[in-house]
Write a protein that holds these residues in place. Structure first.
Motif, PDB file in Angstrom:
ATOM      1  N   SER A   7       0.800  -1.235   0.000  1.00  0.00           N
ATOM      2  CA  SER A   7       0.000   0.000   0.000  1.00  0.00           C
ATOM      3  C   SER A   7       0.821   1.267   0.000  1.00  0.00           C
ATOM      4  O   SER A   7       0.346   2.323  -0.418  1.00  0.00           O
ATOM      5  CB  SER A   7      -0.924  -0.011   1.226  1.00  0.00           C
TER       6      SER A   7
ATOM      7  N   ALA B 211       1.629   2.817   2.641  1.00  0.00           N
ATOM      8  CA  ALA B 211       1.044   3.629   3.709  1.00  0.00           C
ATOM      9  C   ALA B 211       2.103   4.047   4.714  1.00  0.00           C
ATOM     10  O   ALA B 211       3.132   3.389   4.883  1.00  0.00           O
ATOM     11  CB  ALA B 211      -0.060   2.834   4.422  1.00  0.00           C
TER      12      ALA B 211
ATOM     13  N   HIS C 233      -7.480   0.754   9.275  1.00  0.00           N
ATOM     14  CA  HIS C 233      -7.470   1.790   8.211  1.00  0.00           C
ATOM     15  C   HIS C 233      -6.043   2.220   7.954  1.00  0.00           C
ATOM     16  O   HIS C 233      -5.279   2.471   8.902  1.00  0.00           O
ATOM     17  CB  HIS C 233      -8.320   2.990   8.639  1.00  0.00           C
ATOM     18  N   ASP C 234      -5.682   2.254   6.659  1.00  0.00           N
ATOM     19  CA  ASP C 234      -4.335   2.748   6.282  1.00  0.00           C
ATOM     20  C   ASP C 234      -4.504   3.920   5.329  1.00  0.00           C
ATOM     21  O   ASP C 234      -5.545   4.067   4.661  1.00  0.00           O
ATOM     22  CB  ASP C 234      -3.532   1.627   5.628  1.00  0.00           C
ATOM     23  N   ASN C 235      -3.436   4.748   5.225  1.00  0.00           N
ATOM     24  CA  ASN C 235      -3.498   5.955   4.379  1.00  0.00           C
ATOM     25  C   ASN C 235      -2.741   5.761   3.073  1.00  0.00           C
ATOM     26  O   ASN C 235      -2.303   6.725   2.447  1.00  0.00           O
ATOM     27  CB  ASN C 235      -2.956   7.154   5.136  1.00  0.00           C
TER      28      ASN C 235
ATOM     29  N   ARG D 295      -2.281   3.585  -0.856  1.00  0.00           N
ATOM     30  CA  ARG D 295      -3.064   3.554  -2.080  1.00  0.00           C
ATOM     31  C   ARG D 295      -4.348   2.775  -1.854  1.00  0.00           C
ATOM     32  O   ARG D 295      -4.339   1.730  -1.208  1.00  0.00           O
ATOM     33  CB  ARG D 295      -2.258   2.899  -3.203  1.00  0.00           C
ATOM     34  N   PRO D 296      -5.454   3.314  -2.392  1.00  0.00           N
ATOM     35  CA  PRO D 296      -6.720   2.598  -2.242  1.00  0.00           C
ATOM     36  C   PRO D 296      -6.631   1.187  -2.845  1.00  0.00           C
ATOM     37  O   PRO D 296      -6.003   0.994  -3.887  1.00  0.00           O
ATOM     38  CB  PRO D 296      -7.721   3.472  -2.981  1.00  0.00           C
TER      39      PRO D 296
ATOM     40  N   ALA E 245     -10.715   7.845  -0.734  1.00  0.00           N
ATOM     41  CA  ALA E 245      -9.788   8.834  -1.285  1.00  0.00           C
ATOM     42  C   ALA E 245      -8.485   8.881  -0.505  1.00  0.00           C
ATOM     43  O   ALA E 245      -7.431   9.274  -1.052  1.00  0.00           O
ATOM     44  CB  ALA E 245     -10.452  10.213  -1.293  1.00  0.00           C
ATOM     45  N   HIS E 246      -8.508   8.485   0.752  1.00  0.00           N
ATOM     46  CA  HIS E 246      -7.308   8.584   1.592  1.00  0.00           C
ATOM     47  C   HIS E 246      -6.899   7.221   2.141  1.00  0.00           C
ATOM     48  O   HIS E 246      -6.511   7.090   3.295  1.00  0.00           O
ATOM     49  CB  HIS E 246      -7.553   9.552   2.744  1.00  0.00           C
ATOM     50  N   GLY E 247      -7.018   6.186   1.341  1.00  0.00           N
ATOM     51  CA  GLY E 247      -6.563   4.864   1.763  1.00  0.00           C
ATOM     52  C   GLY E 247      -7.690   3.838   1.759  1.00  0.00           C
ATOM     53  O   GLY E 247      -8.734   4.021   1.102  1.00  0.00           O
ATOM     54  N   THR E 248      -7.456   2.805   2.510  1.00  0.00           N
ATOM     55  CA  THR E 248      -8.400   1.681   2.516  1.00  0.00           C
ATOM     56  C   THR E 248      -8.687   1.281   3.969  1.00  0.00           C
ATOM     57  O   THR E 248      -7.789   1.298   4.809  1.00  0.00           O
ATOM     58  CB  THR E 248      -7.819   0.472   1.768  1.00  0.00           C
TER      59      THR E 248
END
Length: 599
Positions: free
Chosen positions: A517, A519, A538-540, A542-543, A577-580
């Motif tokens: 990711s 993140a 939750h990570d910040n 790439r989606p 928009a800000h991670g997955t």
């Protein structure tokens, strides 16, 4: 009927020429079978007794003078005259007279100071019926009352009390039989019938001045039928108590009683009043089987109630002859009729025998209960040993399953990672960070060990262990770990295997974030949702949206879904928009278990 006064008598009782002769009391005229009975129109045979009561016996006292006659008996009526005036007379039936009731006459109204009293007793009965008169007592009530009370008690009152007690016991026995008749407890019914028959058999001795309002012939037949029925019931009951059977004797006894009762019905038999003593002879054949059973039982059982019962039955015949002689006026009328009280003793012995039989049955039941208790204790011990063996087998099976699970997890986790890294290094197919692979293998091993630690159904404690294991690795990868957990309910189903599933799911998700990711921060939180518990990662980076079908050689996402399904939960990836955000939902109670895929 007696005349209202001596002056009105038509037999010249007051005439100077009437011959009188001295007699000693008690006095009796022998009874023969009369040719007539009272009430059939035949003139009665009358005889008089005259006596002087001295003046000193009539001295004034607080309660006054009394005339006391213990007993009189004739097949007719009796009357007492004081100074020529009718002072007392028998009433009711002239056959079943109140011969057992003592006469207690108040002389207070006839006393003249210093003057004696002349007392006449008129005895009227059928021809050749005989009669008897006991001693006469005159004097103060204070001195005669004790004798009168005792005589009343022995002749009527005590017999009435005992008869009532027997009837009460019989009614109780009937109630017991009605409650237990399906168990074949006929002994209680026989005791009730015996008590009821005894009531009819002894009614002859309890006739009072008013009578029973029943025809003399039918009343005499009831007393006779009661005596026969009491003998039959006593015989059958004694056979049950002694556990003996005499079927031929029982049939013969019942046949005899039936024939005798039918033959002596007042409808066609001679008048009973003329042959009452002879009717008592009918009782002898009915009593013989009872006597035989009592003697045989006493000889066979050798218990004191049976021996005493046999002795009473042997005594019954001489006492019965004694009472028959009293009814025939061959013995003093002042004797006490003994047969009714012997019947009472016989019934009492039946009660004692039944009680001892009950005690024997209770003792046998207690012994059977003790044997059953011993058997039950032995079975409980066997069940306890079997239970211990079963628990030992269950522990062995649990350990075996746990070993197999750990071996499978180590083979599929640590072993698979080591073997993959070894093949790559040996064949030089790709640059491999061996240190990184070893760290992952160590993390896998630690997670497997952590799953064995008891967490007491506490999901937060399980996540705390995972945080301790992975926080350093995430920091080395340049990823900040933020912890935003809140209190959640306990999960009763969270055992070692379920805990390993949860840890493997989160390990796979965190590993994918680290590797793919990019993140720089991960936030882990918990909460309550839809009657269950959810874990949110939750990570910040790439989606990421997982494909519907994983590519060949990449089974990590499939394993995550399979483990979540095995826990009865579900999982989902929510790209933004800000991670997955990865969400794992777990039920609070008893999840359905499946078989997770491994790899």
């Amino acid at each position: 009927m007696p005349p209202p006064s001596l002056a009105a008598a038509d037999d010249a009782v007051l005439a100077a020429a009437t011959p009188w002769q001295p007699v000693a009391l008690p006095y009796a005229r022998e009874r023969r079978t009369p040719s007539a009975t009272p009430g059939d129109g035949t003139p009665p045979q009358v005889w008089w007794l005259r006596m002087q009561v001295p003046a000193d016996a009539l001295a004034p006292t607080p309660q006054g003078p009394r005339l006391y006659i213990p007993r009189w008996h004739t097949l007719g009526n009796a009357a007492v005259y004081v100074d020529g005036r009718l002072a007392w007379q028998s009433r009711g039936s002239q056959v079943l007279v109140s011969f057992n009731q003592p006469v207690w006459l108040d002389l207070g109204g006839d006393v003249r100071p210093g003057q004696p009293l002349t007392v006449h007793v008129r005895m009227a009965g059928a021809q050749d019926a005989g009669g008897a008169l006991s001693s006469l007592w005159a004097g103060p009530a204070e001195s005669l009352r004790a004798s009168w009370r005792l005589r009343s008690l022995l002749q009527t009152d005590l017999l009435a009390y005992v008869r009532g007690a027997n009837l009460v016991l019989g009614v109780l026995a009937l109630a017991v039989w009605l409650a237990r008749r399906r168990q074949g407890e006929t002994g209680y019914l026989l005791f009730f019938l015996m008590s009821l028959s005894h009531v009819f058999a002894t009614s002859f001795f309890l006739v009072d001045a008013e009578g029973f309002g029943l025809d003399d012939g039918w009343f005499a037949w009831l007393t006779l039928a009661g005596s026969l029925g009491a003998s039959a019931c006593a015989f059958l009951l004694l056979c049950r108590i002694q556990r003996q059977r005499y079927p031929r004797v029982a049939r013969a006894l019942l046949l005899y009683i039936t024939i005798a009762a039918l033959a002596l019905l007042p409808v066609w038999s001679p008048p009973h009043g003329a042959m009452l003593p002879l009717l008592r002879l009918v009782q002898i054949p009915a009593a013989l089987p009872l006597l035989g059973a009592a003697v045989v039982g006493a000889w066979r059982l050798r218990t004191w109630p049976q021996v005493l019962l046999a002795a009473m039955m042997l005594l019954l015949f001489p006492l019965w002859l004694h009472d028959l002689a009293m009814q025939s006026f061959r013995l003093s009328v002042e004797h006490i009729y003994a047969t009714p009280y012997l019947y009472v003793g016989v019934i009492a012995m039946f009660l004692v025998s039944a009680f001892l039989r009950y005690q024997e049955a209770a003792h046998e039941a207690a012994q059977a209960h003790a044997v059953l208790a011993q058997r039950l204790a032995a079975q409980e011990r066997e069940l306890g040993l079997a239970h211990e063996r079963l628990r030992a087998a269950e522990r062995e099976q649990t350990l075996m399953h746990e070993r197999q699970r750990l071996m499978r997890e180590m083979h599929d986790g640590v072993g698979s990672s080591l073997m993959s890294a070894l093949r790559l290094v040996q064949h030089g197919q790709a640059p491999v960070d061996v240190a990184q692979v070893l760290k992952e293998c160590i993390d896998d091993l630690k997670i497997s060990i952590d799953s064995l630690e008891p967490v007491d159904a506490d999901l937060l404690a399980l996540l705390a262990g995972l945080r301790f294991r992975l926080e350093q690795r995430l920091g080395e990868a340049g990823i900040a770990l933020h912890w935003r957990t809140s209190d959640v309910p306990l999960l009763p189903w969270l055992d070692a295997q379920s805990a390993l599933h949860v840890l493997r799911i989160l390990q796979e998700v965190l590993t994918n974030i680290i590797k793919h990711s990019g993140a720089t921060a991960i936030t882990v939180g918990t909460g309550v949702q839809d009657s269950g518990v959810c874990v949110r990662v939750h990570d910040n980076g790439r989606p990421f949206a997982p494909p519907d079908a994983p590519p060949p050689g990449r089974r990590g996402l499939g394993n995550v879904r399979a483990r979540a399904q095995a826990l009865g939960g579900r999982c989902a990836w929510e790209p933004g928009a800000h991670g997955t955000a990865f969400v794992l939902w777990l039920p609070q109670h008893a999840p359905g278990r499946g078989t997770p895929a491994t790899g």
